[in-house]
Design a protein around this motif. Structure first.
Motif, PDB file in Angstrom:
ATOM      1  N   GLY A   9      12.524 -25.212   1.828  1.00  0.00           N
ATOM      2  CA  GLY A   9      12.797 -25.195   0.395  1.00  0.00           C
ATOM      3  C   GLY A   9      11.588 -24.813  -0.429  1.00  0.00           C
ATOM      4  N   ARG A  19      14.325 -33.891   7.715  1.00  0.00           N
ATOM      5  CA  ARG A  19      14.088 -33.734   6.286  1.00  0.00           C
ATOM      6  C   ARG A  19      12.896 -32.820   6.035  1.00  0.00           C
ATOM      7  NH1 ARG A  19      15.369 -37.407   2.057  1.00  0.00           N
ATOM      8  NH2 ARG A  19      17.298 -37.875   3.130  1.00  0.00           N
ATOM      9  N   TYR A  53      13.821 -29.124   6.127  1.00  0.00           N
ATOM     10  CA  TYR A  53      14.411 -28.668   4.863  1.00  0.00           C
ATOM     11  C   TYR A  53      13.340 -28.503   3.793  1.00  0.00           C
ATOM     12  CZ  TYR A  53      19.191 -29.422   6.503  1.00  0.00           C
ATOM     13  OH  TYR A  53      20.377 -29.329   7.176  1.00  0.00           O
ATOM     14  N   ALA A  54      12.362 -29.419   3.779  1.00  0.00           N
ATOM     15  CA  ALA A  54      11.309 -29.347   2.765  1.00  0.00           C
ATOM     16  C   ALA A  54      10.470 -28.095   2.957  1.00  0.00           C
ATOM     17  CB  ALA A  54      10.437 -30.598   2.824  1.00  0.00           C
ATOM     18  N   GLY A  92      15.989 -23.472   3.376  1.00  0.00           N
ATOM     19  CA  GLY A  92      16.109 -24.699   2.606  1.00  0.00           C
ATOM     20  C   GLY A  92      17.475 -25.329   2.565  1.00  0.00           C
TER      21      GLY A  92
END
Lengths: 394, 518
Positions: free
Chosen positions: A273, A266, A269-270, A340
């Motif tokens: 992003g 996670r 992705y953060a 992201g």
């Protein structure tokens, strides 16, 4: 319940995208099936398809993490060549036992990744520049340690990992030689898929979330099981399960799990992003970046071993252009160029689309030059369609 | 009959079947300042985008009469040629180009061969800057060296360079402090004297009631009314009534404060600039917050409020930081954001889009990001079902208006985005919350809800630090206010002494005292 029906809706939309790519893959496969007069579903071809594309799949899996952060790693082709060469030298010239050499090369891959990650994450040198520099460095080093010569032939136990098969048990049914372990593997995999699905549905039920209708579940499971067994049966008609297939599957499962279900996943992705927001949310963004490149280094080394094993030798030109195949796989698989968003499964499907295209065009006798043009067009088309459909959705 | 410069008649605009504007009418007289009011999403910006041809002719139905003739603008250049210039909320300056280059961007002064005439460019730029009260600015300076306030003025200079007749300003003062806002409003009044007509969108109603000649209120894509100076009452309450369709009797929810012990204390906090370690940004700052208390931080733009908050929040800003932080009497060492979160401190940034949310991800995903490790995972494995439960809970609790928790946060309105950010930090179960401009750019209704959330947090015994550039809001909801000026605590006000004048007085006297020593 309101809650759950809404939650369901969105998971549907991401699924549709993934299904879309899967359908594109099946479509391309079917088209070439017609064009090649059914040659591409022969047991031998399916075996080749897996073997030929294993390293691109391995690299695409590692590359996806880089792409998720909005970066790429241009050095993987060179690192594949370098690690393959170093491994061959360790086995042939230094007479190090093959398993020890493999282990050594994997550590070497980690170090290469750490070296790149250090510049990218902590010194903030743009990844494009760092990996471009290392593309030159490791290609050069490969030439130096090989003295410009091909190193080979590699011993049988070495070749086993790239071109070998898992233990085989043959039987004869109606004059047809069949390998039983692959059939069994397909059966067990089907059972596992069913078990996991039932478990996830039950968990959702226990939270009171709505679950898809039973017929949808059954249909989905049936399709998955059909695909699994299509391949295992085909493989059983050839030489059984390739070692690289097992290797690939393990990697895909691990990386899918990491990206989908774990905190570090996670966090990747953060960071991709919105890095600033990620940092202010307590994510150690530099550390995330560092480990992504370490992982890429490991995957490159693994691909280096597999490639040299398949070729039974290490050559200075090995892995040329692999980085571009891996990057293209991620983009075809729906990863966003700005970072992201993207999935491991998407990248794998992207790699398979490229592989099926290559394979199909070779079977119908198109030249390598034309193949490049087609691959380029597919990449351009896939990303364009993805962008346009996103724009429409918003 | 008044001289009408612009008439927009029966404008209707749909976005994939949803009516953003429904039969809107707007009449603007020559030389007036015409304000456009409405909650977020009411359709103000859409209307202005139609006027400036961001949505070209044919994309909407209705008629635009400009200077008496029908305007069928195909693109922005087309409308600019007619003298209509829009300045968007997000500045459209090229940061590394000079002031002069920016003023004539896309409108370059050239001699015969399309070669830029630099001396003329600089000279003209200087002339224009003089008109807007920046006579001493070096026109060769890159605009990123200017303050936000001055950058806003460069935008206006850019419009003037285009021989503007009708200037549209979308939230020109949203990112400015009171002083800079006042300057800007004076310049707009100056433009009016030159005969330039202005249409201005703003959420700062007090400003509008000061400068506007007419105010048109839009609600849910429809024109509600047009108020005229001298004929109607242009005070804030009257405007709000039009905007929300009912009387908002109290703009700040009532609260009974129950103060506990000191929960959070910062002592002798000194911070240096990250790029220039010699420069002191914050000097010997001391302050404390009690349990259940809402403490405000007032100050001008650049006073160091955000820097203070971020340097406390795990050293997210600054270098050579010295000083001590105490929580419940215990000294804390916060090396990074993770330390801060673990110790029960939360910070919501003033810039929720850049520093608060991952806009491409959904509501649930964003809500759990800061508490993922401690609350939603076991052995690093995320429990997605727990995430859904928590996200649904906070969606209801904070009244977040979204189709579902799976909606992408980038498509939410400002108020709802802010609520997602607040949920995310409440989920970390903090004892101290630092809220940096939590109501910036949010409409009146959503602001009230944010205040209610703050009240609830205080009621639950949390220590709340509230940074805001809007003084009325500080006065409305805080128990105590610190005034920060030039990196130092200039004063502290208790509730009895609250007034805007008092805050300004503290800032002024502190600035005067400081000047000679610099």
């Amino acid at each position: 319940m309101n809650t759950s029906s809404l939650a369901k809706k969105k998971s549907g939309s991401t699924d549709i995208k993934q299904y879309g790519m899967l359908i594109a893959l099946i479509l391309i496969y079917s088209i070439f099936n017609l064009l090649s007069g059914g040659k591409n579903v022969s047991p031998m071809n399916i075996n080749n398809l897996i073997m030929q594309n294993s390293y691109v799949v391995i690299l695409a899996v590692g590359m996806l993490l880089c792409v998720l952060t909005g970066n790429v790693d241009l050095s993987v082709g060179s690192v594949v060549a370098f690690t393959g060469a170093a491994c061959a030298i360790m086995v042939l010239d230094l007479h190090i036992p093959t398993p020890a050499a493999f282990l050594g090369i994997l550590v070497c891959g980690l170090l290469v990744g750490a070296w790149q990650g250090f510049f990218i994450a902590y010194l903030k040198v743009p990844a494009f520049v760092v990996t471009l520099a290392n593309m030159l460095i490791f290609r050069g080093l490969t030439m130096v340690i090989l003295g410009g010569q091909t190193k080979g032939p590699l011993p049988t136990e070495y070749i086993q990992i790239g071109a070998g098969y898992l233990p085989e048990i043959y039987t004869n049914i109606g004059g047809q030689k069949i390998e039983l372990l692959s059939i069994l593997a397909g059966f067990i995999a089907s059972l596992i898929v069913i078990y996991l699905e039932i478990r996830s549905v039950n968990k959702k039920k226990s939270y009171g979330f709505e679950v898809p209708a039973a017929w949808q579940e059954v249909l989905k499971l049936a399709v998955i099981i059909l695909i699994i067994n299509f391949f295992t049966v085909k493989l059983s008609l050839y030489n059984g399960l390739p070692v690289v297939l097992a290797l690939m599957l393990v990697l895909i499962i691990i990386y899918t799990f990491i990206t989908n279900n774990t905190v570090p996943g996670r966090q990747i992705y953060a960071v991709g992003g919105n890095e600033k927001a990620a940092r202010l949310s307590g994510i150690k963004t530099q550390r995330v970046m560092f480990w992504i490149y370490v992982s890429m280094g490991l995957m490159s080394a693994l691909a280096g071993i597999v490639l040299s094993a398949r070729n039974a030798s290490a050559t200075p030109k090995a892995g040329d252009g692999f980085e571009l195949d891996a990057i293209a796989s991620c983009y075809i698989g729906g990863a966003a160029a700005l970072g992201g968003s993207g999935t491991i499964l998407g990248a794998v499907i992207g790699a398979l689309i490229m592989g099926v295209l290559n394979n199909g065009m070779s079977l119908i006798g198109w030249s390598v030059d034309i193949q490049r043009v087609v691959k380029g067009l597919v990449l351009l088309g896939a990303v364009t369609i993805d962008l346009i459909s996103k724009k429409k959705a918003s | 009959m008044a001289d009408v410069i612009l008439e927009m008649k029966h404008i209707t605009k749909e976005f994939s079947g949803v009516k953003a504007l429904d039969d809107v009418n707007l009449t603007v007289e020559r030389g007036e300042i015409h304000a456009l009011c409405g909650e977020n999403g009411a359709g103000k910006s859409t209307l202005m985008n139609i006027l400036s041809a961001v949505y070209p002719y044919g994309d909407y139905s209705g008629e635009i009469l400009y200077n008496g003739e029908e305007g069928k603008f195909r693109d922005i250049r087309d409308s600019e040629r007619k003298g209509i210039v829009i300045i968007h909320q997000e500045l459209a300056l090229s940061p590394y180009l000079s002031i002069a280059e920016n003023v004539f961007l896309g409108n370059e002064i050239t001699n015969i061969n399309n070669v830029i005439d630099w001396s003329k460019t600089r000279q003209k730029a200087k002339e224009i800057l003089e008109k807007i009260g920046l006579p001493d600015e070096n026109v060769n300076l890159p605009v990123n060296k200017l303050s936000v306030g001055k950058q806003q003025l460069v935008e206006i200079a850019k419009a003037l360079a285009k021989k503007v007749e009708l200037l549209i300003l979308d939230e020109p003062t949203a990112s400015l402090n009171d002083e800079d806002s006042k300057k800007l409003l004076n310049i707009i009044l100056g433009l009016k004297e030159r005969g330039i007509t202005c249409i201005m969108i703003s959420h700062k109603l007090n400003e509008l009631s000061q400068v506007a000649d007419s105010i048109t209120v839009i609600r849910d894509g429809k024109t509600i009314e047009t108020l005229k100076k001298g004929k109607d009452d242009l005070n804030e309450d009257r405007i709000i009534k039009g905007m929300v369709g009912r009387e908002l009797t109290n703009r700040y929810p009532p609260r009974e404060s129950k103060l506990g012990d000191v929960a959070f204390e910062v002592r002798d906090w000194t911070v240096h600039h990250p790029d220039d370690p010699e420069r002191v940004v914050l000097k010997d700052v001391n302050f404390n917050v009690r349990k259940g208390e809402v403490v405000g931080f007032a100050g001008l733009m650049g006073a160091g409020r955000t820097e203070l908050a971020m340097s406390i929040f795990g050293k997210s800003y600054g270098t050579s930081i010295s000083g001590e932080i105490y929580k419940d009497g215990k000294k804390l060492v916060l090396r990074d954001v993770q330390d801060a979160i673990r110790n029960g401190i939360a910070y919501t940034s003033e810039d929720r889009k850049d520093y608060g949310l991952v806009l491409i991800n959904d509501v649930r995903w964003n809500m759990t990001l800061s508490s993922l490790r401690d609350r939603f995972s076991r052995h690093w494995v995320i429990d997605k079902n727990e995430e859904i439960v928590a996200a649904e809970e906070y969606r209801k609790k904070l009244n977040i208006k979204t189709h579902s928790i799976k909606q992408i946060t980038g498509s939410l309105s400002g108020g709802n985005q802010q609520k997602v950010v607040l949920s995310k930090w409440i989920l970390t179960n903090p004892d101290v919350l630092i809220l940096d401009e939590p109501t910036r750019g949010i409409d009146v209704g959503a602001k009230y809800e944010i205040y209610e959330i703050i009240n609830d947090l205080a009621k639950a015994g949390k220590a709340v630090i509230f940074i805001s550039s809007e003084m009325p809001e500080l006065l409305g909801i805080c128990d105590r206010i610190y005034v920060l000026n030039q990196g130092e605590i200039a004063g502290e006000l208790d509730k009895e002494d609250f007034s805007q004048e008092m805050i300004m007085k503290i800032i002024m006297s502190h600035t005067r005292r400081e000047k000679p020593t610099i």
